[in-house]
Enzyme design. Structure first.
Site, PDB file in Angstrom:
ATOM      1  N   SER A 287       4.342  -5.796   3.305  1.00  0.00           N
ATOM      2  CA  SER A 287       2.969  -5.767   3.834  1.00  0.00           C
ATOM      3  C   SER A 287       2.015  -6.461   2.866  1.00  0.00           C
ATOM      4  CB  SER A 287       2.544  -4.327   4.121  1.00  0.00           C
ATOM      5  OG  SER A 287       1.342  -4.288   4.863  1.00  0.00           O
ATOM      6  N   LEU A 288       1.133  -5.725   2.209  1.00  0.00           N
ATOM      7  CA  LEU A 288       0.190  -6.331   1.255  1.00  0.00           C
ATOM      8  C   LEU A 288       0.919  -7.148   0.188  1.00  0.00           C
ATOM      9  CD1 LEU A 288      -1.129  -5.713  -1.846  1.00  0.00           C
ATOM     10  CD2 LEU A 288      -2.552  -6.732  -0.080  1.00  0.00           C
TER      11      LEU A 288
ATOM     12  N   GLN B   7       0.820  -1.200   0.000  1.00  0.00           N
ATOM     13  CA  GLN B   7       0.000   0.000   0.000  1.00  0.00           C
ATOM     14  C   GLN B   7       0.859   1.257   0.000  1.00  0.00           C
ATOM     15  OE1 GLN B   7      -3.199  -0.604   2.622  1.00  0.00           O
ATOM     16  NE2 GLN B   7      -4.122   1.408   2.365  1.00  0.00           N
TER      17      GLN B   7
ATOM     18  N   GLN C  27       0.867 -10.578  10.925  1.00  0.00           N
ATOM     19  CA  GLN C  27       1.411  -9.468  10.141  1.00  0.00           C
ATOM     20  C   GLN C  27       0.612  -8.186  10.331  1.00  0.00           C
ATOM     21  OE1 GLN C  27       0.416  -8.514   6.244  1.00  0.00           O
ATOM     22  NE2 GLN C  27       2.444  -8.975   5.390  1.00  0.00           N
TER      23      GLN C  27
ATOM     24  N   ARG D 240      -8.848  -8.715   4.317  1.00  0.00           N
ATOM     25  CA  ARG D 240      -7.824  -7.952   5.030  1.00  0.00           C
ATOM     26  C   ARG D 240      -8.046  -6.456   4.841  1.00  0.00           C
ATOM     27  NH1 ARG D 240      -2.486  -5.836   3.880  1.00  0.00           N
ATOM     28  NH2 ARG D 240      -0.935  -6.351   5.489  1.00  0.00           N
TER      29      ARG D 240
ATOM     30  N   HIS E  88      -0.066  -2.215  11.572  1.00  0.00           N
ATOM     31  CA  HIS E  88       1.143  -2.936  12.013  1.00  0.00           C
ATOM     32  C   HIS E  88       1.570  -2.523  13.422  1.00  0.00           C
ATOM     33  CE1 HIS E  88       1.565  -4.804   8.125  1.00  0.00           C
ATOM     34  NE2 HIS E  88       1.522  -3.627   7.537  1.00  0.00           N
TER      35      HIS E  88
END
Length: 772
Positions: A99-100, A21, A251, A124, A203
């Site tokens: 991340s993503l 992202q 995560q 998510r 996060h």
């Protein structure tokens, strides 16, 4: 050198990296979507909107919203990787994602397929997008240890270090006021701090609730062992077989250890880093390679993918949204989900809404009640023009006790357009129009069994009415239709072998017409009746029985399925959506109601009988005024009999017209409908004339609401039930809090998805050994 290397290429090793992202932009994927049309269409079907349009045009400005950003990046990353492989790029030695992007790394390593990954990312994104507490900021020019010490020194202990992007770039996350304090502190010390445009503290510890919800969702899926090393954000180490669900859940609330991820790859012998789709990570990697040393870790051989272990003895397979309800219902209706968006009066359940439902693998009913034949015909043409591939759709047939001949004319129109599915609502007895529609679709199959090509979904709230639909069509009506030449002799004979409705929806307390039934009382009684009818008439196929009324949250939907519902039907929650055919002003009123903000009023189409509808109470006077009209009708014999003060109030405050002007409007309507006999009856019977004048008010208030006449807002008649209030509380603080982000198909899939999650958690709590 420690690490894995390919025998055919010496020390040369490659890692493919996938951005997350923040790397999105309008126009991304423009060159990819035409090349991979099947994957693009599959993604759009799963998501319920055009992924290509979102990425390339972003017409509604949604691309930067987390719940849309994450699926968009996943799809574009996947297509970009697919193109590189198709162009001859060798399979890499390692994959990683920020991340993503980690989901694309797992896809590349065959841990799951494209569709599964998209469902994971979609959920998510919804969970992370729903988080509304906290913020984030990028801090540049200070190392991790010094930053942590500085925050601790100034007692900013509510802040977490969320992303370790390079040795000198760290993202912090925490409460917004704390982030603001940190920005002020760091700026004062000549350290660059940029607050990020995000909705929550991703996060970090503040995502624990989202993590738990996602962990429950992940239980529905099985993951394969990685086919190549995938470096996890959480640990900066390769995924091991069996770790996927745990690491993906963690995560969400754990920091992204990107610096150590790159250092690990450097230590493993990677000399080429290739980023798919962007250059964000490329710049970070260049910085890390210049300033950081490789992370040398003794490498254990990466095991080859192994078949999944069998489920433990007594384990229960996780429920999925697609599995809820009856498989027979889904097969009959040709849908993916056992879910219906019911019809709403005067086209509030609009053709556009019906089309969206059909394209998403759901079924919606066009709310034709109260519309002219020209408007109904126009709606049918639009729906049939859009749903050309066998997608499900239906039309409403509303009982008309005042003018029953209109039922027959409506059915004739449906038959002319080959409509196969109708929703019968507000009926208290069987009528020739219903029987005609049902029997016209009957024929004898090659095997001698009855084939029914017309289906009637009956919405009922009383056992005696349900029984009428669960029985074969009344013989005297069948013979009447046969005598008129409306049906064949074979159809008259086959009528004895099938119920009028093989699909019945039990309607508890709902918006619009309602008997105020309690679902936990009503539904079990109806199930017993269904079983008795199936046994008595030995039908070839079971009857599917669903539940409606009060369903606006996963808990309510779960209760319906646990009681044995083959499907669920929603109404009120779909009225407050972009695609509903009511005014924006009404939608704005509805998005803020709670469960106590509805009331009961007389039903305009059954005014004299005392039947009730449930309507909006908050912000309007309609229920109070409608109940007063009903009281006046029962206590007086004519308009002339009313007290002078009451006459003045009705004409100046309620109607904004004189009684004579209202009557002239009623006369014109009746003459236009060919109902001169009603005029004659009213002129001979003053009480009947009073009823017609009072009934005019109900049509008037509906039109005000549909038009959004804000100066007359107090007179709005808006049919809705408390389920919408419960729904509003469920989505409060999420993008769905605003009706401008709501679509009936997306609501349906979200409701079923979270219902499955809720049931999985509930069953695990009740039967913990089953989940061992």
């Amino acid at each position: 050198m420690s690490g894995i290397q390919r025998e055919d290429e010496g020390d040369f090793m490659k890692a493919i990296l996938f951005p997350g992202q923040g790397s999105q932009f309008r126009g991304m994927g423009k060159e990819l979507f035409p090349l991979y049309r099947e994957m693009t269409e599959t993604a759009s079907d799963i998501l319920g909107y055009s992924i290509e349009k979102l990425c390339t045009e972003d017409p509604d400005g949604k691309l930067n919203l987390t719940q849309y950003t994450q699926p968009a990046l996943y799809v574009v990353n996947a297509l970009g990787y697919r193109k590189r492989r198709d162009e001859g790029m060798a399979r890499p030695d390692f994959v990683a994602g920020h991340s993503l992007g980690e989901y694309n790394a797992l896809l590349a390593a065959d841990v799951f397929d494209f569709k599964t990954g998209l469902r994971l990312v979609q959920r998510r994104g919804e969970l992370m997008g729903a988080a509304r507490e906290g913020g984030m900021a990028a801090v540049i020019g200070i190392d991790e240890a010094s930053l942590a010490a500085l925050l601790k020194q100034h007692q900013l202990t509510s802040i977490d270090l969320a992303n370790f992007n390079t040795l000198s770039q760290t993202v912090i996350a925490g409460p917004k006021d704390a982030i603001a304090q940190a920005e002020k502190l760091l700026t004062a010390q000549q350290i660059r701090c940029a607050v990020l445009n995000v909705s929550a503290a991703f996060h970090s510890r503040y995502m624990e609730e989202a993590k738990q919800a996602f962990a429950a969702f992940l239980r529905q899926f099985r993951f394969d062992a990685p086919g190549m090393p995938v470096i996890a954000n959480v640990s900066a180490r390769p995924y091991r077989d069996g770790e996927a669900a745990d690491l993906l859940a963690r995560q969400i609330s754990s920091p992204v250890r990107w610096t150590d991820t790159v250092r690990y790859l450097m230590g493993a012998g990677v000399t080429e880093f290739v980023e798919v789709g962007a250059t964000v990570l490329t710049r970070l990697v260049e910085d890390i390679r210049k300033t950081a040393t490789p992370l040398l870790v003794a490498q254990a051989p990466i095991p080859a993918a192994a078949p999944a272990a069998p489920a433990a003895s007594g384990a229960r397979p996780a429920l999925l949204a697609e599995n809820l309800g009856s498989a027979l219902f889904r097969k009959r209706f040709g849908v993916k989900y056992a879910y219906i968006a019911g019809a709403m009066y005067r086209g509030i359940a609009a053709p556009k809404l019906v089309v969206r439902m059909g394209k998403a693998g759901l079924v919606g009913f066009f709310g034709t009640g109260g519309l002219s034949f020209a408007d109904i015909e126009k709606g049918i043409q639009y729906i049939q023009g859009e749903l050309r591939n066998g997608e499900a759709y239906g039309l409403n047939l509303l009982a008309n006790y005042a003018y029953p001949e209109l039922e027959r004319q409506t059915v004739d129109l449906y038959l002319r357009y080959n409509v196969r599915l109708i929703e019968a609502a507000a009926f208290m007895q069987m009528t020739p129009a219903l029987v005609l529609f049902r029997l016209k679709g009957l024929k004898r199959g090659k095997d001698g069994q009855v084939e029914g090509h017309h289906r009637i979904l009956a919405k009922v709230s009383r056992p005696e009415v349900a029984e009428v639909f669960l029985r074969p069509a009344p013989e005297h009506i069948v013979q009447q239709l046969l005598k008129e030449g409306q049906i064949t002799l074979e159809q008259a004979e086959l009528a004895k072998r099938v119920p009028v409705s093989e699909d019945v929806c039990i309607e508890a307390d709902s918006g619009g017409h309602t008997d105020g039934g309690i679902p936990t009382v009503l539904f079990p009684a109806m199930l017993a009746l269904k079983r008795a009818m199936e046994k008595q008439f030995a039908y070839a196929e079971p009857i599917c029985m669903g539940l409606a009324g009060g369903i606006g949250t996963p808990e309510a939907a779960a209760a319906a399925f646990m009681m044995g519902a083959d499907f669920i039907l929603t109404g009120s929650i779909n009225q407050c959506t972009v695609d509903a055919g009511t005014s924006d002003d009404v939608k704005t009123l509805l998005q803020d109601i709670n469960v106590q903000d509805t009331d009961y009023a007389p039903a305009g189409d059954m005014f004299e009988t005392g039947a009730q509808v449930q309507v909006l109470k908050k912000g309007v006077f309609f229920p109070t005024r409608a109940n007063k009209l009903f009281s006046l009708y029962h206590h007086h014999d004519s308009l002339d009999d009313l007290p002078e003060k009451t006459k003045k109030q009705l004409q100046t405050t309620y109607f904004k017209k004189t009684f004579e002007e209202v009557w002239n409007d009623v006369r014109k309507y009746l003459e236009g409908q060919g109902m001169r006999h009603e005029i004659v009856k009213a002129e001979a019977n003053p009480k009947h004339k009073m009823a017609l004048v009072f009934r005019w008010y109900f049509g008037y208030t509906s039109r005000l609401a549909l038009a959004g006449s804000q100066d007359e807002r107090v007179n709005y008649q808006v049919h809705t039930g408390p389920a919408l209030g419960a729904f509003n509380q469920w989505v409060k603080g999420t993008p769905l809090e605003s009706w401008s982000n709501r679509h009936a198909d997306e609501i349906g899939k979200k409701l079923l998805t979270e219902t499955a999650e809720y049931l999985n958690l509930s069953l695990d709590r009740l039967f913990p050994l089953a989940a061992a």
